[in-house]
Structure formats: structure tokens, C-alpha cells
Design a protein around this motif. Structure first.
Motif, PDB file in Angstrom:
ATOM      1  N   SER A  72       0.827  -1.208   0.000  1.00 16.62           N
ATOM      2  CA  SER A  72       0.000   0.000   0.000  1.00 16.62           C
ATOM      3  C   SER A  72       0.858   1.253   0.000  1.00 16.62           C
ATOM      4  CB  SER A  72      -1.021   0.000   1.139  1.00 16.62           C
ATOM      5  OG  SER A  72      -0.436  -0.402   2.322  1.00 16.62           O
ATOM      6  N   CYS A  73       1.984   1.213   0.698  1.00 18.44           N
ATOM      7  CA  CYS A  73       2.871   2.378   0.681  1.00 18.44           C
ATOM      8  C   CYS A  73       3.322   2.662  -0.753  1.00 18.44           C
ATOM      9  CB  CYS A  73       4.075   2.142   1.585  1.00 18.44           C
ATOM     10  SG  CYS A  73       5.140   3.573   1.809  1.00 18.44           S
ATOM     11  N   LEU A  74       3.734   1.612  -1.458  1.00 17.07           N
ATOM     12  CA  LEU A  74       4.233   1.822  -2.822  1.00 17.07           C
ATOM     13  C   LEU A  74       3.130   2.297  -3.751  1.00 17.07           C
ATOM     14  CD1 LEU A  74       6.649  -1.199  -3.265  1.00 17.07           C
ATOM     15  CD2 LEU A  74       7.253   1.211  -3.090  1.00 17.07           C
ATOM     16  N   SER A  75       1.925   1.805  -3.557  1.00 16.38           N
ATOM     17  CA  SER A  75       0.903   2.285  -4.496  1.00 16.38           C
ATOM     18  C   SER A  75       0.564   3.744  -4.220  1.00 16.38           C
ATOM     19  CB  SER A  75      -0.338   1.393  -4.530  1.00 16.38           C
ATOM     20  OG  SER A  75      -0.698   0.988  -3.265  1.00 16.38           O
ATOM     21  N   VAL A  76       0.586   4.119  -2.956  1.00 14.97           N
ATOM     22  CA  VAL A  76       0.365   5.530  -2.651  1.00 14.97           C
ATOM     23  C   VAL A  76       1.474   6.387  -3.261  1.00 14.97           C
ATOM     24  CG1 VAL A  76       0.419   7.218  -0.799  1.00 14.97           C
ATOM     25  CG2 VAL A  76      -0.923   5.157  -0.541  1.00 14.97           C
ATOM     26  N   VAL A  77       2.695   5.956  -3.071  1.00 11.80           N
ATOM     27  CA  VAL A  77       3.823   6.743  -3.559  1.00 11.80           C
ATOM     28  C   VAL A  77       3.834   6.795  -5.084  1.00 11.80           C
ATOM     29  CG1 VAL A  77       6.330   6.734  -3.719  1.00 11.80           C
ATOM     30  CG2 VAL A  77       5.241   6.474  -1.537  1.00 11.80           C
ATOM     31  N   TYR A  78       3.514   5.676  -5.693  1.00 12.62           N
ATOM     32  CA  TYR A  78       3.472   5.682  -7.156  1.00 12.62           C
ATOM     33  C   TYR A  78       2.388   6.626  -7.647  1.00 12.62           C
ATOM     34  CZ  TYR A  78       2.683   4.335 -11.937  1.00 12.62           C
ATOM     35  OH  TYR A  78       2.516   4.391 -13.293  1.00 12.62           O
ATOM     36  N   ARG A  79       1.239   6.538  -7.012  1.00  8.98           N
ATOM     37  CA  ARG A  79       0.145   7.402  -7.449  1.00  8.98           C
ATOM     38  C   ARG A  79       0.526   8.870  -7.252  1.00  8.98           C
ATOM     39  NH1 ARG A  79      -4.697   5.254  -4.523  1.00  8.98           N
ATOM     40  NH2 ARG A  79      -3.692   3.245  -4.706  1.00  8.98           N
ATOM     41  N   VAL A  91      11.681  10.948 -12.173  1.00  8.44           N
ATOM     42  CA  VAL A  91      10.869  11.308 -11.020  1.00  8.44           C
ATOM     43  C   VAL A  91      11.262  10.452  -9.830  1.00  8.44           C
ATOM     44  CG1 VAL A  91       8.507  11.295 -10.100  1.00  8.44           C
ATOM     45  CG2 VAL A  91       8.899  11.978 -12.459  1.00  8.44           C
ATOM     46  N   GLY A  92      11.256  11.043  -8.656  1.00 10.81           N
ATOM     47  CA  GLY A  92      11.460  10.275  -7.439  1.00 10.81           C
ATOM     48  C   GLY A  92      10.490  10.750  -6.378  1.00 10.81           C
ATOM     49  N   VAL A  93       9.851   9.813  -5.669  1.00 15.01           N
ATOM     50  CA  VAL A  93       9.028  10.178  -4.523  1.00 15.01           C
ATOM     51  C   VAL A  93       9.529   9.363  -3.344  1.00 15.01           C
ATOM     52  CG1 VAL A  93       6.725  10.256  -3.538  1.00 15.01           C
ATOM     53  CG2 VAL A  93       7.038  10.746  -5.955  1.00 15.01           C
ATOM     54  N   PHE A  94       9.823  10.049  -2.267  1.00 11.62           N
ATOM     55  CA  PHE A  94      10.472   9.398  -1.129  1.00 11.62           C
ATOM     56  C   PHE A  94       9.645   9.566   0.129  1.00 11.62           C
ATOM     57  CE2 PHE A  94      13.556  10.974  -4.123  1.00 11.62           C
ATOM     58  CZ  PHE A  94      14.258   9.817  -4.428  1.00 11.62           C
ATOM     59  N   TYR A  95       9.304   8.464   0.737  1.00 11.19           N
ATOM     60  CA  TYR A  95       8.663   8.453   2.043  1.00 11.19           C
ATOM     61  C   TYR A  95       9.649   7.776   3.003  1.00 11.19           C
ATOM     62  CZ  TYR A  95       3.927   9.638   0.414  1.00 11.19           C
ATOM     63  OH  TYR A  95       2.825  10.274  -0.075  1.00 11.19           O
ATOM     64  N   PRO A  96       9.468   7.982   4.296  1.00 11.14           N
ATOM     65  CA  PRO A  96      10.333   7.252   5.215  1.00 11.14           C
ATOM     66  C   PRO A  96      10.197   5.740   5.025  1.00 11.14           C
ATOM     67  CG  PRO A  96       9.208   9.013   6.374  1.00 11.14           C
ATOM     68  CD  PRO A  96       8.620   8.961   4.994  1.00 11.14           C
ATOM     69  N   SER A  97       8.992   5.273   4.726  1.00  4.17           N
ATOM     70  CA  SER A  97       8.773   3.824   4.653  1.00  4.17           C
ATOM     71  C   SER A  97       8.985   3.216   3.287  1.00  4.17           C
ATOM     72  CB  SER A  97       7.348   3.495   5.092  1.00  4.17           C
ATOM     73  OG  SER A  97       7.218   3.675   6.461  1.00  4.17           O
ATOM     74  N   CYS A  98       8.909   4.021   2.249  1.00  5.56           N
ATOM     75  CA  CYS A  98       9.085   3.434   0.922  1.00  5.56           C
ATOM     76  C   CYS A  98       9.400   4.520  -0.085  1.00  5.56           C
ATOM     77  CB  CYS A  98       7.841   2.658   0.492  1.00  5.56           C
ATOM     78  SG  CYS A  98       6.418   3.668   0.106  1.00  5.56           S
ATOM     79  N   SER A  99       9.912   4.093  -1.233  1.00  4.05           N
ATOM     80  CA  SER A  99      10.219   5.091  -2.247  1.00  4.05           C
ATOM     81  C   SER A  99      10.091   4.501  -3.641  1.00  4.05           C
ATOM     82  CB  SER A  99      11.621   5.647  -2.040  1.00  4.05           C
ATOM     83  OG  SER A  99      12.549   4.598  -2.135  1.00  4.05           O
ATOM     84  N   VAL A 100       9.871   5.391  -4.567  1.00  3.29           N
ATOM     85  CA  VAL A 100       9.750   5.010  -5.971  1.00  3.29           C
ATOM     86  C   VAL A 100      10.629   5.954  -6.753  1.00  3.29           C
ATOM     87  CG1 VAL A 100       8.227   5.039  -7.973  1.00  3.29           C
ATOM     88  CG2 VAL A 100       7.395   4.118  -5.820  1.00  3.29           C
ATOM     89  N   ARG A 101      11.372   5.410  -7.699  1.00  2.00           N
ATOM     90  CA  ARG A 101      12.117   6.299  -8.557  1.00  2.00           C
ATOM     91  C   ARG A 101      12.123   5.723  -9.955  1.00  2.00           C
ATOM     92  NH1 ARG A 101      18.017   8.875  -8.646  1.00  2.00           N
ATOM     93  NH2 ARG A 101      17.398  10.313 -10.301  1.00  2.00           N
ATOM     94  N   TYR A 102      11.959   6.554 -10.956  1.00  2.00           N
ATOM     95  CA  TYR A 102      12.134   6.056 -12.319  1.00  2.00           C
ATOM     96  C   TYR A 102      12.767   7.125 -13.183  1.00  2.00           C
ATOM     97  CZ  TYR A 102       7.563   8.381 -12.941  1.00  2.00           C
ATOM     98  OH  TYR A 102       6.530   9.275 -12.935  1.00  2.00           O
ATOM     99  N   SER A 103      13.392   6.652 -14.246  1.00  2.00           N
ATOM    100  CA  SER A 103      14.132   7.559 -15.101  1.00  2.00           C
ATOM    101  C   SER A 103      14.316   6.879 -16.447  1.00  2.00           C
ATOM    102  CB  SER A 103      15.484   7.848 -14.459  1.00  2.00           C
ATOM    103  OG  SER A 103      16.297   8.546 -15.376  1.00  2.00           O
ATOM    104  N   ASN A 104      14.576   7.662 -17.489  1.00  2.00           N
ATOM    105  CA  ASN A 104      14.867   7.011 -18.769  1.00  2.00           C
ATOM    106  C   ASN A 104      16.352   6.696 -18.897  1.00  2.00           C
ATOM    107  OD1 ASN A 104      15.762   9.596 -19.199  1.00  2.00           O
ATOM    108  ND2 ASN A 104      15.103   9.678 -21.341  1.00  2.00           N
ATOM    109  N   ALA A 105      17.118   7.052 -17.852  1.00  2.00           N
ATOM    110  CA  ALA A 105      18.524   6.657 -17.841  1.00  2.00           C
ATOM    111  C   ALA A 105      18.713   5.619 -16.738  1.00  2.00           C
ATOM    112  CB  ALA A 105      19.395   7.866 -17.564  1.00  2.00           C
ATOM    113  N   SER A 106      19.538   4.658 -16.976  1.00  2.00           N
ATOM    114  CA  SER A 106      19.764   3.624 -15.982  1.00  2.00           C
ATOM    115  C   SER A 106      20.482   4.219 -14.766  1.00  2.00           C
ATOM    116  CB  SER A 106      20.606   2.514 -16.609  1.00  2.00           C
ATOM    117  OG  SER A 106      21.131   1.704 -15.592  1.00  2.00           O
ATOM    118  N   PHE A 107      20.057   3.857 -13.574  1.00  2.00           N
ATOM    119  CA  PHE A 107      20.668   4.465 -12.387  1.00  2.00           C
ATOM    120  C   PHE A 107      20.899   3.484 -11.249  1.00  2.00           C
ATOM    121  CE2 PHE A 107      16.143   4.688 -12.002  1.00  2.00           C
ATOM    122  CZ  PHE A 107      15.869   4.441 -10.680  1.00  2.00           C
TER     123      PHE A 107
END
Ligand SMILES: *[C@@H]1O[C@H](CO)[C@@H](O)[C@H](O)[C@H]1NC(C)=O
Ligand SMILES: *[C@@H]1O[C@H](CO)[C@@H](O)[C@H](O)[C@H]1NC(C)=O
Ligand SMILES: *[C@@H]1O[C@H](CO)[C@@H](O)[C@H](O)[C@H]1NC(C)=O
Ligand SMILES: *[C@@H]1O[C@H](CO)[C@@H](O)[C@H](O)[C@H]1NC(C)=O
Ligand SMILES: *[C@@H]1O[C@H](CO)[C@@H](O)[C@H](O)[C@H]1NC(C)=O
Ligand SMILES: *[C@@H]1O[C@H](CO)[C@@H](O)[C@H](O)[C@H]1NC(C)=O
Ligand SMILES: *[C@@H]1O[C@H](CO)[C@@H](O)[C@H](O)[C@H]1NC(C)=O
Length: 682
Positions: free
Chosen positions: A209-216, A228-244
């Protein structure tokens, strides 16, 4: 003398440039320092903090990247947690944690609680104990502001990738909950690379649920952007068109995953000479950045010497950010009640925004920023200098309220704080402008989903049921739990906003008081409300009470269940409006036929029938027979209570077009969905 400055400055600029060029877009480090609680130098708290940090630094070379430690005893206990990105090796992890601790100490010098996200790890500490539940505050999001060339194709690919990674990350064990992956999109075989991670102490369910909230949230803020990156204390999502990220992760997990989490860190420090190198580079970058910014500021300042007002504006911005931070930190819904006279005096300052700030935030009320048109004026989206998103309601100039009454009402409304109410953050009063500044709610209003054939599928029954519960609690708070007894007077689906987690938030409450309609009404019998939601006693005689809100609530619930707009619903055959039609279906035992076909599959018949029953009780013609919101909440929560059978619903609005104009001398209505102000003569 000038030149002696310029050379180091240029060097720093160069360094800064190199620092940025080394990675891709470099968003890190990101700090969140809680600034409403400080410890004193050389206090026990500081000693404990040092102990906790030492223990984190020392043990970070073992394990799988998650470290939880505490030091001292209450009230000076410190808990510190470090979490490395799942793909980095133990050396990188340890270095990152050590650097982050140094940066944290520099940037959040004596704050009781703080958090840093670095590119390879995050570190946080607090005087409270962290528990293994989803922690969403403070949070941060970063983005490149560069859009994909074909947003739809990009989004679709990203959504698929997100679904896959979320399941994989949530399916991880107590050592690591982490997933990375990529997917191609578009004709030129571009790729999206994404990373999802949860704190491994979360349960799979919480991680999911944390990831779906963060993704949304990442979609809410940065739809179509490629980095884009969204960071919570409990979970995070990051995506990019460059490999990282490193694929595969640098540390393999042991194959039969141990069932118990690793033991907490053990204190005991070791020296490390490499540390200084790792510290110097980021510090130089930060310093370089600061100098550049200072230079720019001086330059700009010189150009705008005459504008002294600026300083004041910045100030109000800061006061505000700390206000929000405080609130964010305090998750309890209701700070509002304890208002003393002094607080009210202080409140004006922290609630007041000046026009310049708001104009800057909304591009001077640029049309493209307009997100809605309410009964009392247009609403604009704005972004404050500190990055916070707000919704600004620009009250139409005709509002009859004097300045002092306006301010008084705003102060009262700003105190109403509840999870299911849109928060009023402040106001702006300038010559003939009256503005209300609200928290920005990411997902538009309920009608945006409910009545759109392409979107209503997103609201399955569990979500709708949750929304009904949320509206109930919000209304109950307005009616009974807050110190004021607020009658909303214009509850309708378009006044219910949804946050990224589809939690409902009621908007526009108290507006009639703020714009002074309540007073005017006594004299002129103006009626404020919206066709279809107005109870008969209110529409016909201007009598309003909490029970007229209950009526509107009943209509809203019927709309949520049927997916049909009350104002559009009109059964030509037997001249019925939505509520009457629902009542007849109920009486004839055909109530399930009312249910929106798209949710029939996901719904529980018990819950739906109970909600229809409740809605019909709310729209009864007899005012006294309608339940209170407290009773509604009670029967929603308690299935053992038998519900009364609803009596007849009013039949007073047979058609939209003739409505009740025969009763009124002049009707000034705009569209049927928007709020109307109606001069009514008895
Ligand atoms: C805590 O310290 C920071 C700076 O170190 C300061 O900005 C803040 O106002 C302080 N807060 C309190 C409540 O003293
Ligand atoms: C803290 O203690 C150190 C040595 O123990 C001392 O040098 C320093 O002045 C103290 N700082 C404050 C603010 O008391
Ligand atoms: C993060 O880790 C990678 C290796 O995984 C390393 O190349 C990079 O320099 C690290 N970033 C920082 C800021 O130390
Ligand atoms: C942490 O510090 C804040 C600010 O002093 C205080 O209000 C809070 O009660 C403390 N929490 C704990 C768990 O001690
Ligand atoms: C950290 O460790 C303590 C003690 O073992 C435990 O009570 C707490 O729940 C842990 N917190 C997290 C976030 O794992
Ligand atoms: C990116 O796309 C959004 C719409 O999805 C648009 O509002 C924004 O202006 C675009 N940004 C750029 C830099 O093109
Ligand atoms: C990412 O997308 C941007 C904009 O479309 C492009 O300029 C950049 O070259 C892309 N980067 C990679 C690694 O494909």
C-alpha cells in the motif's frame, strides 16, 4: 578586491558543474529537519544521538542495508534508522550512511527529529520510537520537469512496470523489500528504469500500500515526466529514462530467507580515514551551490533595491512552511480545538498571505492554472515558493462580508482540521481581492471519477464504501465534534475531493459564513445550494439545519451507489427524481437494480443494501425522521443494529427546469450543477 573573490567563485562554479555532470540529474541530498523541537548543545539527547549514530556507522558494514538502533532512555531516548538502497554494496552503503550522518548534523544541527535522503541511502532519527507501520511524513519528491515525447505511451509502459515491481518488492522478505526493472516504450526503443523499495520491516501488505500511494503521488505530481522520485520514510519510488541502479544488486540475499529480522545494531566505533574524502566532495558541492545562490541573490537584490516588500513576503512564506511542517508531523487529525485568545491573535499572522506570494504561485491567476469554478468564484492551482501546492479560491468581488468578519471566519474555519476535510491554510486580503488558500488535493473531485464512463471503473465498491465512510466522518466532525457547529449547506459530489489514496475530503465547508451569506440571508432570504441536493424545507422555505446537510448526504450516497447524477436523473416515464426512484425500487424489493453495473461484481450486497437504506433514511421528507450524522456513522460501523424502514422521500422537484421557480420571484441560476444563489420571496 573584487577579483580575489571571482577566481574562487569561478572554481566553485566549475566544481559545481562537475558535480552535476558526474551523475545524471542530481537531486540529492534531500533534508527534512523538523524545526519545532530542538535539543540543547551538550544535552543528554545530543550524547544519545551521537551514540546512536556511532552505532549506525559501525555496523553498517554487515547486514543487508537496514539498521535500526536506539540509545538512552525516555525522555532522552533517540532512535535512528538507516536504510540503504537495495542494490548497493556494503562499502557504498556504509559510506553513504556515514556521509549522510555528517550532512544531517550539519544541516539539521540540533533538531529533535530529522531525515536525509542521499542517492544511495536514507538516515533518520527521532525522539519517538519508529514502529513497523507505514510512515509517510516527512516526504519529498523530485522531478526533472522534462516530459516524455509521447506521454500516453510512456505512462502505459510505466504503469505495467510499476505493477510488476510493486508486487516483487512487497514480496520481499524481512531483510530486503526491493525491486528494479526496466521496460521499453515508444518507437525508438527508449527505456524506463524504475526502482521500488520499502523499509524491510514493513509487512508485505503495508509495503504494497505504501508503494501504491507513492506511485500514485508520482503520477499526481509529475505525470509524463521522465525522471521522477518520490520518497517516504517507509518506501520510495524512482524512475528515469537513464539507468541508475546496479543490476543485479551488489549483495545477494541468503537463499533460504531467515524468518527473523536481523538483530539491531551493536554499538562500538571504528575510525575511518576514507570518510573525510567522501565528506569533502559533497560538502564542496553544497558550498559551491550555496555560494552561487548567494551570488545570484546579491545580484538580484541589487536590481530590485526598491522592493522592500519582498522580505516580508519571504518571511510569511517561511512561517507558513513551518506551520505546515508542524501539522504534518502531527498525524492526529485534530489539533484544532485548543484555541485561546492569544493563539487567535497569532493565527492571523500565520494565516495571512500577501497578494504577491499568491500571484507568484498562480502565475497571476493564469487561466491555465484554473482548476475549477465554484459558486463563489474560480479556483486556481498554485505552487508556493517552498514547493508546496495549494488551491486558491478567488472570491468574487461582490461578496458582502467586511474585512474583519472575513478574517474572523477564516480563523475559525482554519481551526477545523480533520482527515476528511480539505484544510484551509490561510487567506489573502488586499484592496478588493479576497482569496482563500486551501491545501491542494491531488485527485480532483468525486464527480470527476463517478460520472465519467472512462473513469468510474477506478472506483470499485470497496473504494466507494470507504469514501462513504470518510464523508460521514467529515460531516460528523462539522456537525458535532468541532467546537463550532458548521452546517455545510452545499454538500455535493463535486465538493468532495479525493486525495492520492482516494480518501474523501470535503471542501467548501463554512463558505457561506466566510462570504457572509448567513448574515445576508436573514435579511433577503437568499438561498445557497445546488439543485437536487437541497432538502424540501430548505428549497421551499429557506430553513436550513444539520438535517438539510443530512439530506444532501443521502443524495450523495445514492449517487455514489448508482453512479448517476441526481441533476441528470430524470425518469421520463413516471416523473421521478433519483431519490424517489430509489425509494420506489427499495419498497418494491428491486433495490439491487439501482447499483452501478460497474461495481456489481466487486460489491458486497450486505454493504450496498445497508448504504441504500441509510441514504433513504437521510432523504426522508420528514425532517425529524432523518438520522443525525452520528447515528449514520454508528449504523455504518455496527451491523447488528437493525435499520428502520425509510418513509416516503419528497417529491417536490419533479423536473429540473420548472424546479421551484413558481415559489420565487427571481431565480438567478447558472448551470444546474453549480451552486446557485437564489433570491426567494415568501
Ligand atoms: C530550532 O533551531 C532552528 C535552527 O537551528 C531554528 O530555525 C528553529 O526556529 C528552532 N526551533 C525552535 C522551536 O526553537
Ligand atoms: C559543550 O562541551 C564542550 C566540551 O565538553 C565545550 O567545549 C563546549 O563549549 C560546550 N558547549 C556548550 C554550548 O556548552
Ligand atoms: C552510490 O553508489 C554507486 C555505486 O552503487 C556509486 O557509484 C555512487 O558514487 C554512489 N553515490 C554517491 C553520492 O556516493
Ligand atoms: C519529542 O520531542 C517533542 C518536542 O519537544 C515532544 O513534544 C514529544 O513529546 C517528544 N516525544 C517523545 C516520544 O518523547
Ligand atoms: C527497532 O528496534 C526496536 C527494538 O528491537 C523495535 O521495537 C522497533 O520496532 C524497531 N523499529 C523498526 C522500524 O524496525
Ligand atoms: C509536461 O506535460 C504536462 C501535461 O502532462 C504539461 O502541463 C507541462 O507543461 C509539460 N512540461 C513541459 C516542460 O513540457
Ligand atoms: C531521456 O529523455 C530525454 C528527453 O526525452 C532525452 O533528452 C535524454 O537523452 C534521454 N536519456 C536517455 C539516457 O535516453
Amino acid at each position: 578586491m573584487e577579483s580575489s573573490f571571482i577566481i574562487p567563485c569561478l572554481l566553485l562554479l566549475l566544481l559545481q558543474f562537475l558535480c552535476l555532470a558526474a551523475g545524471q540529474v542530481n537531486y540529492f541530498p534531500i533534508f527534512r529537519c523538523r524545526d519545532d523541537g530542538n535539543f540543547t548543545r551538550n544535552s543528554t539527547y545530543e550524547t544519545n544521538l551521537k551514540t546512536a549514530f556511532a552505532s549506525l556507522s559501525a555496523t553498517a558494514a554487515t547486514g543487508y542495508g537496514f539498521y535500526n538502533t536506539s540509545a538512552g532512555v525516555s525522555p532522552n531516548a533517540v532512535t535512528a534508522i538507516a536504510l540503504c538502497r537495495g542494490d548497493v554494496g556494503s562499502e557504498t552503503c556504509r559510506d553513504c550512511i556515514r556521509n549522510s550522518i555528517v550532512l544531517l548534523r550539519q544541516n539539521c544541527a540540533n533538531q529533535l527529529e530529522a531525515l536525509i535522503w542521499s542517492s544511495n541511502c536514507s538516515v533518520r532519527y527521532s525522539n519517538r520510537t519508529y514502529t513497523s507501520v507505514v510512515d509517510v511524513r516527512p516526504n519529498a519528491r523530485v522531478s526533472s520537469s522534462i516530459n516524455a515525447s509521447d506521454i500516453d505511451v510512456f505512462d502505459k509502459a510505466l504503469r505495467n512496470l510499476e505493477g510488476r515491481l510493486r508486487v516483487e518488492a512487497a514480496g520481499g522478505n524481512s531483510l530486503r523489500k526491493f525491486a528494479t526493472g526496466d521496460v521499453g516504450f515508444g518507437p525508438d526503443s527508449s527505456k524506463i528504469y524504475a526502482l521500488m523499495q520499502c523499509s524491510p520491516d514493513l509487512s508485505s501488505f503495508d509495503c504494497n500500500s505504501c508503494l501504491s500511494v507513492v506511485y500514485r503521488e508520482s503520477q499526481g505530481c509529475c505525470d509524463g515526466e521522465i525522471d521522477v522520485g518520490v520518497f517516504y520514510p517507509s518506501c520510495s519510488v524512482r524512475y528515469s529514462n537513464a539507468s541508475f541502479y546496479n543490476d543485479p544488486p551488489a549483495i545477494k540475499l541468503p537463499s533460504p530467507p531467515p524468518s527473523s529480522p536481523e538483530s539491531p545494531a551493536i554499538p562500538g566505533g571504528t575510525g575511518n580515514s576514507r570518510k573525510s574524502i567522501y565528506v569533502i566532495v559533497p560538502v564542496a558541492c553544497v558550498l559551491g551551490g550555496i555560494l552561487v545562490i548567494i551570488g545570484l541573490c546579491l545580484f538580484i537584490k541589487r536590481r530590485r533595491k526598491n522592493n522592500i516588500k519582498d522580505a516580508a513576503k519571504k518571511e510569511s512564506g517561511t512561517a507558513f512552511s513551518s506551520l505546515v511542517m508542524n501539522e504534518n508531523q502531527n498525524n492526529s487529525a485534530n489539533l484544532a480545538q485548543a484555541g485561546s485568545a492569544e493563539m487567535e491573535m497569532g493565527a492571523v499572522g500565520s494565516l495571512q498571505f500577501d497578494l504577491f506570494t499568491i500571484e507568484a504561485a498562480t502565475n497571476s491567476f493564469f487561466d491555465g492554472n484554473k482548476i475549477g469554478q465554484g459558486g463563489f468564484g474560480p479556483v486556481y492551482k498554485g505552487v508556493l515558493a517552498n514547493g508546496m501546492e495549494v488551491a486558491v479560491k478567488r472570491l468574487s468581488k461582490s461578496s458582502g462580508q467586511g474585512s474583519q468578519e472575513f478574517i474572523n471566519e477564516v480563523i475559525l474555519m482554519a481551526k477545523l482540521q480533520h482527515r476528511n476535510l480539505v484544510r484551509l491554510l490561510g487567506f489573502c486580503l488586499d484592496a478588493d481581492e479576497k482569496l482563500l488558500i486551501y491545501e491542494y488535493v491531488s485527485n480532483k473531485s468525486l464527480d470527476y471519477f463517478l460520472f465519467n464512463p472512462n473513469r468510474h471503473g477506478q472506483l470499485d465498491w470497496p473504494k466507494r464504501y470507504k469514501i462513504i465512510g470518510g464523508i460521514t466522518r467529515g460531516m460528523l466532525y462539522l456537525h458535532e465534534d468541532s467546537r463550532l457547529r458548521i452546517i455545510h449547506r452545499d454538500l455535493k459530489v463535486s465538493n468532495i475531493l479525493l486525495d492520492f489514496d482516494m480518501n474523501p475530503k470535503i471542501s467548501d465547508f463554512g463558505l457561506a459564513r466566510i462570504v457572509g451569506v448567513d448574515q445576508i440571508e436573514v435579511n433577503t432570504n437568499r438561498i445557497v445550494g445546488t439543485y437536487g441536493y437541497m432538502s424540501p424545507e430548505y428549497a421551499m422555505h429557506g430553513h436550513f439545519s444539520v438535517k438539510s446537510d443530512v439530506f444532501a448526504f443521502g443524495i450523495v450516497v445514492l449517487e455514489i451507489i448508482t453512479g448517476k447524477k441526481c441533476s441528470r436523473f430524470y425518469n421520463e416515464d413516471d416523473h421521478q427524481d433519483l431519490s424517489h426512484f430509489a425509494w420506489k425500487s427499495w419498497i418494491e424489493g428491486r433495490a439491487m437494480e439501482l447499483v452501478d453495473p460497474t461495481i456489481v461484481e466487486t460489491c458486497s450486497e450486505d454493504e450496498v443494501m445497508r448504504c441504500i437504506n441509510i441514504a433513504l433514511l437521510c432523504v426522508q421528507e420528514d425532517v425529524d425522521a432523518r438520522p443525525s450524522m452520528a447515528y449514520v456513522l454508528n449504523i455504518l460501523n455496527n451491523y447488528s443494529i437493525d435499520l428502520p424502514t425509510p418513509t416516503r422521500t419528497p417529491h417536490y422537484l419533479p423536473k429540473r427546469h420548472d424546479s421551484y421557480s413558481s415559489n420565487s420571484k427571481s431565480v438567478s441560476k447558472s448551470t444546474d450543477e453549480s451552486l446557485i444563489t437564489n433570491v426567494y420571496a415568501r
